[in-house]
Design an enzyme around this catalytic site. Structure first.
Site, PDB file in Angstrom:
ATOM      1  N   GLU A 121     -21.656  -0.101   5.169  1.00 16.24           N
ATOM      2  CA  GLU A 121     -20.961  -0.503   3.714  1.00 16.24           C
ATOM      3  C   GLU A 121     -20.682  -1.974   3.808  1.00 16.24           C
ATOM      4  O   GLU A 121     -19.879  -2.431   2.970  1.00 16.24           O
ATOM      5  CB  GLU A 121     -19.737   0.123   3.979  1.00 16.24           C
ATOM      6  N   GLU A 236      -4.666  10.005   6.842  1.00  9.21           N
ATOM      7  CA  GLU A 236      -5.043  11.429   6.824  1.00  9.21           C
ATOM      8  C   GLU A 236      -4.668  12.177   8.127  1.00  9.21           C
ATOM      9  O   GLU A 236      -4.207  13.178   8.241  1.00  9.21           O
ATOM     10  CB  GLU A 236      -6.375  11.759   6.487  1.00  9.21           C
ATOM     11  N   ASP A 359      -3.360  11.093  -2.898  1.00  8.29           N
ATOM     12  CA  ASP A 359      -4.213  10.133  -2.114  1.00  8.29           C
ATOM     13  C   ASP A 359      -4.899   8.870  -3.048  1.00  8.29           C
ATOM     14  O   ASP A 359      -5.721   8.357  -3.027  1.00  8.29           O
ATOM     15  CB  ASP A 359      -5.401  10.863  -1.334  1.00  8.29           C
TER      16      ASP A 359
END
Length: 726
Positions: A121, A236, A359
């Site tokens: 990424e 989370e 979220d």
């Protein structure tokens, strides 16, 4: 020793002086004398200059990277010294040797293997031909961008068995450079300073405040004013968010700012936390589940205002009715927060999603820009977070200017003049609800870019269908069948897709006018989860795609001008830079991330690779690897009556990584509907202290029982059988 710019400029005059020496005698004699002196000076300078790519060269060019050099590079874009190119993180390069007229001549110059099979990424950071790139598992590569050859690698030796402690693949979004050091965060929460020339550890700090919680680092650090700033992930899993600044030379902690309040029975860290606590309902005991707000990606700096801007994350759990039953804004969730860069003291905030329930993180990369609004220049932040609205905020004071949805949304109809969303009541109902956008967001971490010449921002927009069903009874850290990923520590307060969503998936490249708050053009992709964008003064936009292409578009019109296959899906963004008067474009490829773990839209799964292109490049692409599959699973014996219980166990333990057997096709983690029958037959030996722990698979000892295995086998094979063509 590196030649000074003045010596370089003088040396470039030699051909012109040589031409003068062929003119009339008196002028020629003077030219010859000057030429002789310059030749001797240049020869001496050249003799003292270390070879490009040598340790001495690397030390010299990286030691020159500081705030002044980063600001100076903004005028030329010759290097790519920070993760977003400049302090404003525009990802707009002023280079134009590669442009809309000649980009069709772009070809591969070299490729470099990152030796990774999980998500990649990071954007390549490059200074005078020295590239720094991170791969999965936080491995850092130093590459000679002139040749594509390895200089060094550094593996922080993250415990592979702890890969499950992050939500969204074992990824890393890149490095920061400052005065001869390379800084990066490891997945397990350690922050490193490495010698840029050798890769040796200069210092290492553990950033985690509590080992009882699943904190990670996946974002790139930023360095300014001699401080390294990093945030953490983990909302989370039930953590409390914070950002920390460390002294760049020593690694000593300079300041820390928490993003949400802690236990109200204890003293608050500062006034900003005391103010935030008034917006939370203590009846939910939010501090037990951390509260969330993790600043896991965007951190941006304005040197003129001396403010650092933090994008904060979602609530923990997602479901606000659990963490704060009486409601409230729940500061500073889903906000842009400005802090004093020297002290970390709170300056102002703007909350994009008050009382976040879906979220809707605000951690997506933000861009600082100076634009004219209503005829007056404004210093603004441009931001396209998960919630689907494009925001323009005054970066001097946090005041709301405008917001407009850039994709369809069903949680709010818009924002009022005070910058508060006009919510749709049903979006917080107790019934199953198709969340649009879903938790994957209308725009996730994939960087957008802004081109001041076109006035457009280029957004990797998307839709990932998700239905949210509120949990009727919630218990922190309870491993419960049917509770999504609870066996690996998730605490979201919703059942995910217990009711199948009806809204369609999509992915697109969106050109957005932030002044008009209007779409200029779009390119539809075959799926969501496409790469970040790069835009240039050559009137170009570059983006990689989920279906394995690297593409150049006309920045004004969106016309596709060029593309190259990449051997696997692309999620990262590219960078561009100059080496020896030639422009290059580099992209790091490696399919992954939370969506890329379990789906793909290409039949190729080549390992992580850096590709570098230039005009006239003729190097052949490396051989691509075909995705290996044994076909739809068959032959595993099971009892059909075990399928319902097996379904609930699978949701709790397996779905977050492997998705639905046979229905989805598998990403960088195999779909269990397409593995060899022996794998599922021997499932017990894989689930408990199994052979794949060194690849990130959890050991479910103590979380699952041996009698759960036949039920899992029933669900996996039963689901494959149910979709098999008759």
């Amino acid at each position: 020793m590196i030649r000074s710019p003045r010596v370089d400029s003088a040396c470039r005059l030699l051909p012109e002086i040589a031409a003068i020496s062929r003119r009339p005698p008196r002028l020629a004699q003077a030219a010859i004398a000057i030429s002789l002196g310059l030749t001797l000076s240049c020869s001496a300078a050249l003799a003292q200059s270390p070879a490009k790519g040598s340790p001495e060269h690397i030390k010299a060019v990286t030691s020159a990277v500081d705030g002044a050099s980063i600001k100076a590079n903004t005028a030329t874009s010759n290097d790519w010294p920070t993760i977003g190119l400049d302090y404003a993180e525009t990802r707009f390069s002023k280079l134009n040797k590669i442009n809309a007229d000649n980009v069709k001549q772009l070809g591969l110059v070299w490729s470099y293997p990152l030796e990774s099979s999980r998500g990649v990424e990071a954007t390549p950071v490059v200074v005078d031909g020295i590239m720094y790139q991170t791969a999965s598992w936080s491995v850092v590569h130093a590459i000679d961008a002139r040749t594509g050859k390895r200089i060094w690698t550094f593996d922080p030796k993250v415990d592979r068995e702890k890969g499950y402690r992050g939500c969204c693949d074992v990824v890393n979004r890149g490095v920061a450079l400052w005065k001869g050091k390379v800084y990066f965060g490891a997945y397990d929460g350690r922050l490193f300073a490495l010698d840029a020339a050798t890769g040796k550890v200069v210092w290492e700090k553990d950033t985690i405040v509590s080992k009882e919680h699943s904190y990670t680092i996946t974002g790139a650090p930023r360095v300014f004013n001699g401080k390294v700033v990093i945030g953490n992930g983990g909302a989370e899993f039930g953590v409390r968010g914070y950002v920390t600044a460390y002294d760049a030379e020593t690694g000593n902690q300079a300041w820390r700012w928490f993003t949400v309040p802690g236990d109200p029975s204890k003293p608050f860290e500062d006034e900003s936390m005391a103010a935030a606590a008034k917006t939370w309902d203590p009846a939910g005991k939010y501090w037990i589940n951390g509260g969330g707000g993790t600043a896991w990606d965007t951190i941006t700096f304005d040197p003129d205002l001396n403010l650092v801007y933090i994008g904060t994350g979602n609530g923990a759990p997602w479901n606000q009715k659990i963490r704060s039953p009486a409601g409230g804004d729940n500061l500073y969730l889903s906000s842009i927060v400005a802090l004093n860069a020297d002290t970390g003291k709170y300056a102002w905030h703007y909350q994009e999603t008050p009382g976040d329930h879906w979220d809707y993180t605000a951690t997506q990369p933000m861009i600082l820009a100076d634009i004219n609004i209503d005829g007056a220049p404004r210093k603004v932040i441009l931001h396209a977070p998960k919630n689907g609205f494009f925001f323009v905020i005054d970066r001097t004071n946090g005041k709301f200017i405008s917001a407009k949805n850039f994709v369809d949304v069903n949680w709010a109809t818009g924002y009022d003049a005070n910058g508060r969303p006009i919510e749709i009541k049903e979006a917080r109902s107790d019934d199953a609800y198709d969340s649009i956008p879903g938790p994957a967001g209308a725009h996730n971490w994939h960087p957008m870019s802004f081109n001041p010449q076109t006035g457009l921002a280029y957004i990797p927009a998307q839709g990932v269908p998700t239905n949210l069903t509120p949990e009727k009874a919630f218990k922190h850290n309870a491993v419960e069948p049917g509770k999504f990923a609870s066996a690996t520590g998730w605490n979201v307060g919703f059942l995910l897709n217990a009711t199948p969503p009806k809204n369609p998936a999509f992915g697109r490249l969106l050109a957005w006018d932030p002044v008009k708050q209007k779409e200029a053009w779009r390119v539809e992709h075959v799926a969501p989860w496409n790469g970040g964008t790069l835009t240039t003064a050559g009137n170009l936009v570059f983006q990689g795609t989920a279906d394995g292409r690297f593409v150049a578009y006309n920045a004004t019109t969106g016309e596709k001008l060029w593309e190259s296959p990449t051997g696997t899906g692309v999620v990262a963004a590219a960078s561009t830079y100059m080496i020896d008067d030639q422009q290059y474009v580099s992209i790091a490829v490696g399919w992954g991330g939370v969506i890329g773990q379990w789906i793909r839209v290409t039949e190729l799964s080549s390992p992580g690779t850096v590709y570098t292109f230039a005009l006239g490049g003729k190097t052949p692409l490396p051989a691509f690897t075909k995705y290996q599959t044994e076909g739809l699973l068959k032959g595993v014996k099971y009892d059909p009556k075990d399928i319902p219980e097996g379904t609930a166990i699978y949701v709790a333990a397996c779905a977050a990584c492997h998705s639905v057997p046979g229905v989805d096709n598998g990403g960088n983690i195999r779909n269990l509907g397409y593995v060899a029958p022996e794998t599922i037959t021997n499932l017990k030996d894989i689930v408990f202290k199994g052979p794949f722990r060194d690849r990130g698979m959890p050991d479910f000892t103590g979380k699952l029982k041996e009698e759960d295995i036949p039920k899992l086998q029933a669900f996996i094979q039963g689901t494959a059988d149910s979709i098999r063509p008759k």
